[in-house]
Structures are given as C-alpha cells and as structure tokens.
Design an enzyme around this catalytic site. Structure first.
Site, mmCIF file in Angstrom:
data_model
loop_
_atom_site.group_PDB
_atom_site.id
_atom_site.type_symbol
_atom_site.label_atom_id
_atom_site.label_comp_id
_atom_site.label_asym_id
_atom_site.label_seq_id
_atom_site.Cartn_x
_atom_site.Cartn_y
_atom_site.Cartn_z
ATOM 1 N N ASP A 37 -6.638 -1.199 -19.013
ATOM 2 C CA ASP A 37 -6.244 -0.207 -18.011
ATOM 3 C C ASP A 37 -7.251 0.932 -18.024
ATOM 4 O O ASP A 37 -8.022 1.077 -18.972
ATOM 5 C CB ASP A 37 -4.835 0.334 -18.317
ATOM 6 C CG ASP A 37 -4.091 0.785 -17.073
ATOM 7 O OD1 ASP A 37 -4.532 1.770 -16.445
ATOM 8 O OD2 ASP A 37 -3.066 0.184 -16.729
ATOM 9 N N TYR A 155 -3.244 -3.162 1.554
ATOM 10 C CA TYR A 155 -2.398 -3.677 0.476
ATOM 11 C C TYR A 155 -1.799 -5.027 0.859
ATOM 12 O O TYR A 155 -1.852 -5.994 0.085
ATOM 13 C CB TYR A 155 -1.280 -2.675 0.167
ATOM 14 C CG TYR A 155 -0.302 -3.145 -0.885
ATOM 15 C CD1 TYR A 155 -0.608 -3.043 -2.235
ATOM 16 C CD2 TYR A 155 0.930 -3.688 -0.518
ATOM 17 C CE1 TYR A 155 0.283 -3.478 -3.208
ATOM 18 C CE2 TYR A 155 1.824 -4.120 -1.473
ATOM 19 C CZ TYR A 155 1.500 -4.014 -2.817
ATOM 20 O OH TYR A 155 2.390 -4.457 -3.763
ATOM 21 N N LYS A 159 -2.467 -8.700 -0.907
ATOM 22 C CA LYS A 159 -1.415 -9.488 -1.556
ATOM 23 C C LYS A 159 -1.254 -10.870 -0.916
ATOM 24 O O LYS A 159 -0.914 -11.838 -1.609
ATOM 25 C CB LYS A 159 -0.094 -8.723 -1.546
ATOM 26 C CG LYS A 159 -0.103 -7.487 -2.444
ATOM 27 C CD LYS A 159 -0.455 -7.838 -3.885
ATOM 28 C CE LYS A 159 -0.424 -6.634 -4.804
ATOM 29 N NZ LYS A 159 -0.750 -6.957 -6.205
#
Length: 269
Positions: A37, A155, A159
């Site tokens: 991360d 987005y 996806k």
C-alpha cells in the site's frame, strides 16, 4: 492448520478496507502476507496486528500504478518469505465527476491503480507462480463490473475491464496451474465508500437511499469479501477459475426493489 497454511500472499491495498480485512484473514488462515500500500502508517498497523495474533507479515510501500514498484515489492516478498504463491489485487480508487470534467491525468491515474496494476502483478508474479503446482490470483471488481453508476465513468470502465482481464488471465495461465477469479462487492464499508458518500450534501441520507435498493438492507463488511478471497485462494475452490462472485446483498438481482425498513441482515450476526 488453516486453509492457506504455507502460502505466501501479496495483497495490494492491504492497509485499509477490503485489503486490510483480506491480509488479516489470510494470516489467520496460515499464510505469510505482504501488505502492499501507499499508506505506510496504516499498513504497519495492519502488520503489527497480524504479529500480535501470531501471524507473519511485512509492509511494502508501493504505488501499484508504477511497474518497477510492483516488480520490486513482489521480488522483495519472495526474498523475505522464499516464494509468492498468491496475489490479491485490492488496491482501487474512485473519481467522482462526469466524463467531460475529467483531465487526462485523472483518467490515467485511475486506470493505473485499478487496472494496469493487475497487469503488472501478473507479469512479475508469474515466474513465482510457475514454481508451484497450484497458485492463485484474486482481483477485486465491483457490482460496477456488470452495471453502470452515475458520475463515476472511469471507475465503472475500470471495473468492467477487471472482470474481463480476470477471465483472460484464467484462460492463458491455466496451463501453469494458476486459478484466477474476480470478487465483485456491492455497497461495502470502506474508505472509498465514505469518500464517495462525502461528495454528496448529506452522506447519511445518500447511503440510506442506496441501501433501500439492497434486498438485505445492509452494507457489506470487508470481512465478507476476505472470506471469499480465502475460498478462492485455497483448494476448497478447486476447479473454479475465470469466474466472478458477487457479494452485494442482492443489489443487482432485480431491476426494481425497495426495502421497507431494517431487515435482520442489518443486525450484527
């Protein structure tokens, strides 16, 4: 013996939300985990909690949109633990706005984190996968892998692509013993959800309206996604590859639905 005993897992987005829950669940199931991360403080907190529970984990600061950082973190994971058998791509961001309001940099950054990162992780993990008779990849899609959503065009595009890419990986690398699947959550209690809600005038009211369209009437827990990831990354799911698992409380099961109030699913189990 946990269901993932002996595995080494690289988990992107592991400092918060679904990635955090997945890293902790994997460790509880016997895997050694690389928490990957950009959020260093939170990531190290996850690693410390895993250690307190008797697990073994390391933190890797990594911008998953940059190939050399992904490569370096995978190689460092193998250097620390001796192998990499499992990759879970949880890292993701959202950008709220209509398409004509986007800059090219907005589009490229989102696609880099949400989509290109999966390409990088497979490219640099495949040599490690090939050292095992069985290896596992899970990519986090969304209900937005199947349907649209207002004001999040990049987005939703990313996806949809995550689901298609997961299927392609499953086909191309089955010969190497890799199983690749996609988890597609609905309205899930994550920092991304809270960010999205906070772009609206009344976040609580926005969430309540959205949950009216969910048959269970409840927000999905990151732990529910983590349990699905354990299933896909163990031989409990032998024979399953190139598929998707929707975890959405029934959100996309019907064209029309409205809950009349709280259901039992909204209560603590």
């Amino acid at each position: 013996m946990g269901r993932m005993e002996g595995q080494v897992a690289w988990v992107s987005g592991g400092a918060s939300g679904m990635g955090e829950a997945t890293a902790e669940r994997f460790a509880a199931e016997g895997a050694r985990v690389a928490v990957v991360d950009m959020q260093e403080e939170r990531g190290r907190q996850v690693v410390n909690r895993i250690a307190e529970q008797g697990g073994d984990a390391i933190f890797m600061k990594c911008d998953v949109a940059r190939e050399e950082q992904v490569r370096g973190s995978i190689e460092a994971t193998a250097g620390r633990f001796g192998k990499v058998q499992t990759v879970v791509n949880c890292a993701g961001i959202v950008h709220v706005g209509r398409l004509d309001e986007y800059s090219e940099a907005d589009w490229d950054r989102l696609m880099g984190v949400n989509l290109k990162s999966i390409f990088f992780s497979l490219k640099h993990a495949i040599a490690h996968f090939r050292e095992h008779r069985r290896s596992y990849m899970v990519n986090i899609g969304s209900v937005g892998s199947f349907v649209g959503q207002a004001d999040t065009p990049a987005y939703i595009t990313s996806k949809h692509a995550v689901l298609g890419l997961s299927r392609s990986i499953a086909l191309d690398y089955a010969v190497d013993g890799l199983r690749c699947n996609c988890i597609c959550p609905g309205i899930t209690d994550t920092p991304m959800l809270r960010y999205h809600l906070n772009t609206t005038p009344d976040p609580a009211a926005t969430l309540a309206r959205r949950l009216q369209r969910v048959p269970t009437g409840a927000v999905i827990r990151p732990a529910d996604v983590a349990q699905a990831a354990v299933y896909f990354c163990s031989e409990a799911s032998a024979g399953i590859t190139g598929t998707s698992l929707v975890i959405d409380g029934g959100y996309i099961a019907a064209a029309e639905w409205e809950t009349s109030g709280l259901t039992r699913f909204a209560e603590a189990p």
